[in-house]
Design a protein around this motif. Structure first.
Motif, PDB file in Angstrom:
ATOM      1  N   LEU A 282      -5.443  16.655  39.462  1.00 36.29           N
ATOM      2  CA  LEU A 282      -4.274  17.351  40.002  1.00 36.29           C
ATOM      3  C   LEU A 282      -4.575  18.807  40.300  1.00 36.29           C
ATOM      4  CD1 LEU A 282      -1.264  17.686  40.644  1.00 36.29           C
ATOM      5  CD2 LEU A 282      -0.836  17.874  38.186  1.00 36.29           C
ATOM      6  N   LEU A 283      -5.252  19.479  39.375  1.00 35.69           N
ATOM      7  CA  LEU A 283      -5.559  20.892  39.579  1.00 35.69           C
ATOM      8  C   LEU A 283      -6.521  21.095  40.744  1.00 35.69           C
ATOM      9  CD1 LEU A 283      -5.901  22.078  35.865  1.00 35.69           C
ATOM     10  CD2 LEU A 283      -3.940  22.324  37.394  1.00 35.69           C
ATOM     11  N   LEU A 284      -7.468  20.185  40.922  1.00 35.24           N
ATOM     12  CA  LEU A 284      -8.421  20.315  42.031  1.00 35.24           C
ATOM     13  C   LEU A 284      -7.764  20.080  43.386  1.00 35.24           C
ATOM     14  CD1 LEU A 284     -11.612  18.568  40.565  1.00 35.24           C
ATOM     15  CD2 LEU A 284     -11.323  20.991  41.108  1.00 35.24           C
ATOM     16  N   THR A 285      -6.620  19.408  43.423  1.00 36.51           N
ATOM     17  CA  THR A 285      -5.938  19.209  44.707  1.00 36.51           C
ATOM     18  C   THR A 285      -5.137  20.441  45.125  1.00 36.51           C
ATOM     19  OG1 THR A 285      -3.937  18.290  43.677  1.00 36.51           O
ATOM     20  CG2 THR A 285      -5.703  16.749  44.258  1.00 36.51           C
ATOM     21  N   HIS A 286      -4.882  21.366  44.195  1.00 37.07           N
ATOM     22  CA  HIS A 286      -4.082  22.567  44.469  1.00 37.07           C
ATOM     23  C   HIS A 286      -2.723  22.192  45.065  1.00 37.07           C
ATOM     24  CE1 HIS A 286      -6.974  25.871  43.660  1.00 37.07           C
ATOM     25  NE2 HIS A 286      -7.865  24.929  43.903  1.00 37.07           N
ATOM     26  N   THR A 287      -2.106  21.135  44.512  1.00 46.36           N
ATOM     27  CA  THR A 287      -0.808  20.674  45.014  1.00 46.36           C
ATOM     28  C   THR A 287       0.277  21.238  44.114  1.00 46.36           C
ATOM     29  OG1 THR A 287      -1.883  18.636  45.753  1.00 46.36           O
ATOM     30  CG2 THR A 287       0.519  18.657  45.712  1.00 46.36           C
TER      31      THR A 287
END
Length: 409
Positions: A220-225
Motif C-alpha cells: 500500500l505504501l509503495l503505491t502512494h495511494t
C-alpha cells in the motif's frame, strides 16, 4: 439394476481415491464464482508494460469472459434456482434498470449498452449467490480475502522479478497482470482491513494475520495511494470501535496503534508529509491532482431535464478524455440524479443495517467495508458499475442480512 446399485454402494473406494462430499464441491464452486467476479473487475489495460506480453485480445477475453463463465457456473450450483429477497439487491436492480434506460439514448450506444449488459449480468450473479450470504463460516468474506491475497501476491512477485518495471512514476503497479497503482493500493488496503478485523474478532490466526499485514502494508505504501490509506484508517477505526467493548484484541490493537501513531508523529513527521505530498506542490494538492478541473467541467455542462435525471449512459468514467475519479460525479454524469440516489440508498441501507446488527464480527466487517467505500467514493469510481467497490459493498450487505434460524445451504 437395484442389485447392481447395491453392489456398487458396497464396493470399497479405489486406493488413493478420496471422494469429495457434495457440500464441499458446492462450496468450491461458489468460491470459484466469486473469484471469476474479481477477475472480471481486474480490467485489462493493453498499453501497460508487462513482464510477459499478453496479447490485447487474449487479455480482454480473460477479463470479460470470466463474467459469463461465472453466470454459467453459479447456475450449476444454485439448483433449483433460489434467491433470498434483499432490499440491497433490489436497489442494485433498480440501478441496472436505470442504467439500461439511460444507455438507450447514449451518444456511444454500443459501448453504453455493453456496459449496461455487463452490469446486468454482474447483479444477476450476485442475486444467485444470495443463498450463501448468511453462512456462519463467512464463506464469501474469506473467499474475497483469499483472492485479494492472490492478487497482491502477483504484484509482489512482479516487483521482486522486475523492480524497475513494477515502479511506474515511483508507484507500485502490477506487471504480471496490468493493475494500476490505485487499484493495487485498494486491494492492499482492503486486505489489510479485512485481515485486521477478522483477527480482532478472533476468526483468524495471529500468524496468518501478521504475515498478511506485513506484506500488504508495504505494498500500500509503495503505491502512494492516499485515498486507500485514509479509507483504511477510517474504516479500521470504526470497525475497531464496534468491537472495542467485546474483544480484548480490539482494545490492545487500539492501544498499540495509538502508541505507534504518537511515536511516528514525533519521529517521522517529515517522511509522512513527503509521502502524502507525493512530489506535488501545494497548488496541485489543492486541485486534487487535476480532478477539480474535470469535476467543475462536468457540473458546468449544459443538460436537459432527462439528462439531469438519467444521465448520458454508462461510460468508461472519463470526460473529454480525462478520468472523472469521483463516484458521485461519475454516477451523475452516467446515470444522473436517479443513479446517484440509488447509490446513496444502497450505502445507507448497508450502514443502517450494520448499525442494528448485533455486536460481533459481521457488524464490524460490514462497518469497515461501508466506511471504506464511502471515503473512497470521493476520489474513486465504481459504485454504479461492475467494479471491486460494488462487489465489496455487496459483501457488506450480505453481512447485515438477517440470518435464518436454520440454514438451507
Amino acid at each position: 439394476m437395484s442389485a447392481l446399485a447395491a453392489l456398487a454402494a458396497r464396493r470399497p473406494a479405489r486406493p488413493g481415491f478420496r471422494e469429495v462430499p457434495p457440500e464441499r464441491r458446492r462450496r468450491r464452486r461458489v468460491q470459484l464464482v466469486w473469484a471469476l467476479l474479481v477477475m472480471n473487475v481486474l480490467t485489462f489495460f493493453p498499453e501497460s508494460r508487462l513482464l510477459l506480453p499478453i496479447p490485447s485480445a487474449l487479455g480482454r477475453l480473460i477479463a470479460q469472459g470470466s463474467l459469463p463463465l461465472a453466470l454459467l457456473l453459479v447456475l450449476t450450483v444454485n439448483r433449483p434456482l433460489r434467491i433470498r429477497p434483499s432490499v440491497y439487491a433490489f436497489l442494485a436492480s433498480l440501478l441496472v434498470t436505470e442504467a439500461v434506460i439511460s444507455s438507450l439514448r447514449a451518444e456511444f450506444l454500443v459501448g453504453a449498452l455493453y456496459r449496461s449488459s455487463r452490469l446486468l449480468i454482474f447483479v444477476v450473479v450476485l442475486w444467485l449467490l444470495s443463498p450463501w450470504w448468511t453462512r456462519r463460516d463467512l464463506l464469501l468474506i474469506r473467499t474475497h480475502l483469499m483472492v485479494l491475497w492472490a492478487v497482491i501476491g502477483t504484484v509482489v512477485l512482479g516487483f521482486l522479478v522486475s523492480p524497475g518495471g513494477a515502479m511506474v512514476d515511483d508507484r507500485l503497479t502490477g506487471v504480471l497482470w496490468p493493475i494500476p497503482a490505485t487499484q493495487v493500493g485498494h486491494y492492499a488496503a482492503m486486505a489489510t482491513g479485512l485481515t485486521t478485523v477478522l483477527w480482532m474478532a478472533g476468526l483468524l490466526r495471529r500468524e496468518i494475520a501478521l504475515v498478511s499485514v506485513v506484506i500488504a502494508i508495504p505494498v500500500l505504501l509503495l503505491t502512494h495511494t492516499r485515498t486507500a490509506l485514509i479509507a483504511l484508517l477510517v474504516g479500521g477505526i470504526i470497525a475497531g470501535l464496534s468491537l472495542f467493548t467485546a474483544r480484548a484484541r480490539a482494545r490492545r490493537t487500539f492501544a498499540i496503534a495509538i502508541g505507534v501513531f504518537s511515536v511516528g508523529a514525533l519521529t517521522a513527521g517529515s517522511a509522512v508529509t513527503t509521502w502524502l505530498a507525493r512530489g506535488q506542490d501545494t497548488e496541485q494538492v489543492a486541485a486534487l491532482t487535476g480532478r477539480k478541473l474535470v469535476w467543475d467541467a462536468i457540473l458546468a455542462q449544459p443538460r436537459t431535464t432527462w439528462e439531469t435525471l438519467f444521465g448520458f449512459g454508462l461510460s468508461n468514467k472519463s470526460f473529454t478524455g480525462l478520468p472523472i475519479d469521483s463516484n458521485w460525479l461519475g454516477t451523475y454524469y452516467d446515470v444522473g440524479l436517479l443513479g446517484a440516489a440509488f447509490n446513496i440508498a444502497m450505502l445507507l441501507f448497508v450502514f443502517v443495517g450494520a448499525w442494528f446488527t448485533p455486536q460481533g464480527p459481521r457488524r464490524a466487517l460490514a462497518l469497515f467495508i461501508v466506511a471504506y467505500c464511502v471515503v473512497a467514493s470521493f476520489t474513486e469510481t465504481g459504485l454504479s458499475e461492475a467494479s471491486p467497490y460494488l462487489l465489496e459493498l455487496t459483501l457488506a450487505a450480505s453481512l447485515v442480512y438477517p440470518r435464518p434460524s436454520r440454514e438451507g445451504i
